[in-house]
Design a protein around this motif. Structure first.
Motif: not given
Length: 130
Positions: A46-70
């Motif tokens: 979530v922190v990485a999502h908001y750092r890379a995409n300021p102002g864009q709402q977090a979605q469960p799928g994108s957070i899952l994908k980002r966590a699995l990639n990490a």
């Protein structure tokens, strides 16, 4: 991650981004997506999502994908540091150490070596070199 951790994550996200709703339906949807990861992985994603995409709402799928990639990246870097096993240390599926053909068939190896030696001697004799 369990339902309690998912609810905690949604509330944590909602404190920063009010567009992520903290209700029962959101908890169910997020729970199914967050199940394969831990709370810490999700929070970092979530922190990485908001750092890379300021102002864009977090979605469960994108957070899952980002966590699995990490996670995959972390596991790959860990594997890159490990010293690879030598061929002799690798185990076969039956649990035995892999051995060369020569080690598995010493009699046949000796027979073929002697046969090759004799053929070489005969060849040298035929050429008049011996």
């Amino acid at each position: 991650m369990d339902l309690i951790g998912t609810t905690r994550l949604i509330i944590w996200i909602n404190q920063f981004d009010p567009f992520v709703q903290a209700n029962d339906a959101a908890a169910d949807i997020w729970q199914h997506s967050m199940e394969p990861i831990t709370y810490d992985e999700a929070e970092a994603a979530v922190v990485a999502h908001y750092r890379a995409n300021p102002g864009q709402q977090a979605q469960p799928g994108s957070i899952l994908k980002r966590a699995l990639n990490a996670r995959a990246s972390q596991e790959a870097s860990t594997r890159a540091i490990e010293v690879p096993k030598t061929r002799r240390e690798l185990e076969a599926q039956d649990g035995k150490i892999q051995r060369s053909w020569r080690q598995r068939n010493p009699e046949e190896w000796d027979r073929l070596m002697e046969q090759g030696r004799q053929e070489r001697i005969n060849d040298l004799k035929a050429r008049g070199r011996i």
